[in-house]
Design a protein around this motif. Structure first.
Motif, mmCIF file in Angstrom:
data_model
loop_
_atom_site.group_PDB
_atom_site.id
_atom_site.type_symbol
_atom_site.label_atom_id
_atom_site.label_comp_id
_atom_site.label_asym_id
_atom_site.label_seq_id
_atom_site.Cartn_x
_atom_site.Cartn_y
_atom_site.Cartn_z
ATOM 1 N N GLN A 42 29.525 39.032 37.143
ATOM 2 C CA GLN A 42 28.828 37.813 37.552
ATOM 3 C C GLN A 42 29.804 36.675 37.846
ATOM 4 O O GLN A 42 29.646 35.937 38.822
ATOM 5 C CB GLN A 42 27.856 37.386 36.446
ATOM 6 N N HIS A 43 30.824 36.545 37.006
ATOM 7 C CA HIS A 43 31.751 35.416 37.149
ATOM 8 C C HIS A 43 33.055 35.787 37.850
ATOM 9 O O HIS A 43 33.908 34.920 38.059
ATOM 10 C CB HIS A 43 32.075 34.835 35.768
ATOM 11 N N GLY A 44 33.198 37.065 38.221
ATOM 12 C CA GLY A 44 34.431 37.474 38.876
ATOM 13 C C GLY A 44 35.609 37.510 37.930
ATOM 14 O O GLY A 44 36.749 37.270 38.336
ATOM 15 N N TRP A 45 35.350 37.799 36.651
ATOM 16 C CA TRP A 45 36.414 37.811 35.655
ATOM 17 C C TRP A 45 37.034 39.194 35.542
ATOM 18 O O TRP A 45 36.364 40.224 35.729
ATOM 19 C CB TRP A 45 35.865 37.400 34.284
ATOM 20 N N ASP A 46 38.298 39.217 35.197
ATOM 21 C CA ASP A 46 38.985 40.474 34.946
ATOM 22 C C ASP A 46 38.462 41.068 33.634
ATOM 23 O O ASP A 46 38.496 40.416 32.586
ATOM 24 C CB ASP A 46 40.494 40.232 34.863
ATOM 25 N N LEU A 47 37.957 42.293 33.700
ATOM 26 C CA LEU A 47 37.309 42.898 32.539
ATOM 27 C C LEU A 47 38.278 43.065 31.378
ATOM 28 O O LEU A 47 37.945 42.781 30.221
ATOM 29 C CB LEU A 47 36.702 44.253 32.934
#
Length: 676
Positions: free
Chosen positions: A54-59
């Motif tokens: 959703q936020h485009g964060w690196d997992l």
């Protein structure tokens, strides 16, 4: 936890790809240990994978910072993510694809993490190359402007095609700066309200001392908005080094269930986390109730190499900045008056009439200054010798003022010597010298040709713009005044005549005329004067004004009466009136001291020496060798040259942009009109 880190250049990490940056998520932020983090409050049914997407964060980054989240996704709990970490559009891949590769470090396990310090190379890329808005001043040319800002002529011509045919005072030329024009040179910056020397030094990674050195006309006292200064971007690299320091960082965030009667203090004691850090991580949690889930930051201590700038403590105070200024200019600002003025005169041809009479006039002025509250030490140095012999003589004498009499090809090494040793070098006679443009030690007494021609042409046009113009003689490409003046008139108002045909020119009875003569030859000048006399006799009601060349002033003794009859205008850089009270007194004093009158010359060499000594010796004593304090001169007026010095810019020298328009009137009178 203590981890050792070592820095790697991003160029050396082949597996790292450039991130694709997306818009930052619209989430609340919290500051923990001096660093900002986004936080997301978990809602029912959400997963860590969905939140990352959703936020485009690196997992991997998200799991690393929130290790319990993958197994305990409780409603109301928080997930944290660094604000400065890359945000890539819908990217939940593991690995390092979303790393900021501009500055990375690796731990002993080859896990790549960011080093938050910025080095000067990064800063150079962020330098703002704002355009220069240069307002053209009288006497400036496209060539001089291109030299001033280190830009190619063609760059200016491309933006302003008409500039090939000349530029006018008051016009604005916008010059775009770039890394290429600034490289190994300077960035030119217009000071804004609120700027200080210190703030500019920090912004452009230079030092206050370097700014003062690059702009000798600038001090903390006169630093103000609107001034243009030049800045050596990243010049503080010599003051920058790397060192290993310890930092506390947020390693992860764990969940903690509050027990009965627990407080922030007891939780701090149990977890080993500072109470203020706990509160920062849970700023919306005001009441600690049993079973409340709070976030506990896990802190690790790491060793990182950081770029550290060694700062000169003098930059932080006005007194310290003044100390730097004094050191740069080799002065003592606390001393109001020099005890001794030491003048070195570099004579171009010591046995010539020019240099002999110049020296005599100089010594006459020194004699009149003998009761001054300071000593005067005067030394003559033969300028014909080798460069080293001249500079060695200067080194031995240690002057605080240098005067040079070269009337052409002014020696550049003298200008360099003055600049290196912070000594003013006065150029008395050479009007074609341009060393003043970027040498702060140069002082130009006679106005340079570009300034002189522009000022005098403008002055003549201002008074005689309504007249018809008759141009007499063969066009002379070296006539700088004509080049500027004549195009100001519309073509229908300009008539060209040969010298022989001038007498037969038909004039309008009610018209007014300006006759501009190209000729410099004595016989031709005589013929022109005769023709003007004939025209005046033929058309007594017609107003006629004759403009001669500056060289005509040398014929005043021969043609003075005829100049008056023809009411001639002569532009001139200097004028010595031997019949004035000051001129008569000077000639009498000269005769008393040397047993004869000064040599007849133009300019009057003896008067030049007298004026220079009378002006610069008291000024040097009064300003302590710091010409930024101004020029006081002496109580007596100069007798040949009005001196009103101005700096051409904050890094250049001084010029005397004054001249005269000599107006010969019937009866043998001459009006000397000062033109600035």
């Amino acid at each position: 936890m203590k981890t050792n880190y070592r820095i790697f250049s991003w160029m050396g990490i082949a597996a790292v790809a450039l991130p694709i940056f997306a818009a930052q998520p619209n989430l609340p932020k919290v500051e923990i240990l001096g660093k900002e983090y986004f936080y997301h409050e978990i809602k029912k049914g959400e997963s860590i994978y969905g939140i990352a997407k959703q936020h485009g964060w690196d997992l991997n980054e998200l799991i690393k910072l929130n290790p319990n989240a993958s197994s305990e996704m409780k409603k109301g709990s928080r997930l944290y993510y660094p604000v400065d970490a890359p945000v890539s559009g819908n990217n939940t891949n593991s690995g390092n694809s979303d790393r900021n590769v501009n500055n990375v470090v690796s731990d002993n396990n080859d896990n790549i993490v960011r080093n938050d310090s910025n080095d000067s190379a990064d800063s150079a890329e962020q330098t703002s190359y704002e355009p220069i808005r240069h307002v053209v001043r009288k006497g400036e040319t496209v060539y001089s402007i291109s030299r001033q800002y280190n830009v190619p002529l063609e760059q200016i011509y491309e933006a302003y095609p008409n500039a090939r045919y000349g530029i006018k005072a008051g016009e604005t030329i916008v010059i775009q700066q770039s890394p290429e024009t600034v490289s190994d040179k300077y960035l030119y910056y217009v000071v804004k309200h609120g700027d200080t020397l210190y703030s500019l030094a920090k912004r452009y990674h230079t030092t206050v001392e370097d700014i003062l050195s690059a702009n000798p006309a600038v001090s903390e006292k006169n630093f103000k908005a609107g001034e243009t200064v030049r800045i050596a971007v990243n010049s503080n690299s010599k003051n920058v080094h790397t060192e290993t320091v310890e930092e506390e960082r947020l390693a992860s965030v764990e969940s903690y269930k509050v027990g009965k009667n627990e407080t922030w203090e007891t939780i701090s004691q149990k977890t080993g986390v500072d109470e203020s850090t706990l509160r920062d991580a849970n700023e919306n949690t005001t009441n600690l109730k049993k079973n409340t889930i709070v976030n506990v930051p896990v802190v690790e201590t790491v060793q990182v190499e950081k770029v550290v700038e060694t700062q000169d403590p003098r930059e932080l105070s006005s007194e310290g900045i003044q100390e730097m200024y004094d050191s740069i200019h080799n002065i003592d600002s606390d001393r109001e008056l020099l005890n001794e003025v030491k003048v070195a005169a570099i004579l171009d041809e010591p046995t010539s009439k020019k240099d002999v009479d110049f020296t005599r006039g100089f010594l006459l002025a020194i004699d009149e200054l003998k009761n001054s509250p300071y000593k005067i030490n005067f030394k003559v140095i033969d300028g014909r010798g080798a460069t080293t012999s001249v500079t060695d003589a200067l080194d031995d004498f240690e002057p605080n003022l240098i005067v040079a009499t070269a009337d052409k090809n002014f020696p550049a090494f003298l200008a360099d010597y003055g600049n290196t040793n912070h000594i003013e070098v006065v150029n008395v006679f050479d009007v074609k010298n341009e060393l003043f443009e970027d040498n702060p030690s140069m002082v130009q007494i006679l106005p340079p040709s570009t300034f002189f021609n522009q000022h005098l042409a403008d002055r003549i046009y201002d008074e005689y713009s309504s007249r018809k113009v008759i141009v007499v003689g063969n066009e002379d490409a070296n006539d700088g005044i004509a080049e500027i003046l004549l195009p100001k008139y519309s073509s229908d108002k300009v008539t060209k005549r040969s010298i022989a045909a001038l007498s037969d020119t038909e004039l309008g009875e009610t018209d007014s005329y300006l006759i501009y003569a190209y000729s410099n030859k004595k016989e031709e000048i005589s013929d022109i004067l005769h023709s003007v006399d004939n025209l005046r006799e033929k058309y007594p009601a017609t107003s006629i004004t004759l403009v001669g060349r500056p060289s005509w002033v040398m014929l005043t003794d021969t043609y003075g009466d005829r100049f008056s009859d023809a009411e001639v205008l002569i532009p001139s850089r200097v004028w010595f009136d031997a019949d004035s009270s000051h001129g008569s007194r000077f000639n009498a004093s000269f005769s008393d001291m040397y047993g004869g009158h000064p040599v007849k010359s133009f300019p009057n060499f003896a008067a030049s020496g007298y004026d220079v000594a009378k002006y610069f010796i008291p000024s040097t004593a009064a300003n302590g060798g710091d010409f930024n304090r101004g020029f006081s001169g002496s109580d007596d007026p100069t007798i040949q040259t009005d001196i009103n010095l101005v700096r051409v810019n904050n890094w250049g020298g001084f010029i005397n942009p004054t001249g005269y328009l000599l107006k010969f009137r019937k009866g043998g009178f001459i009006d000397k009109e000062l033109v600035k």
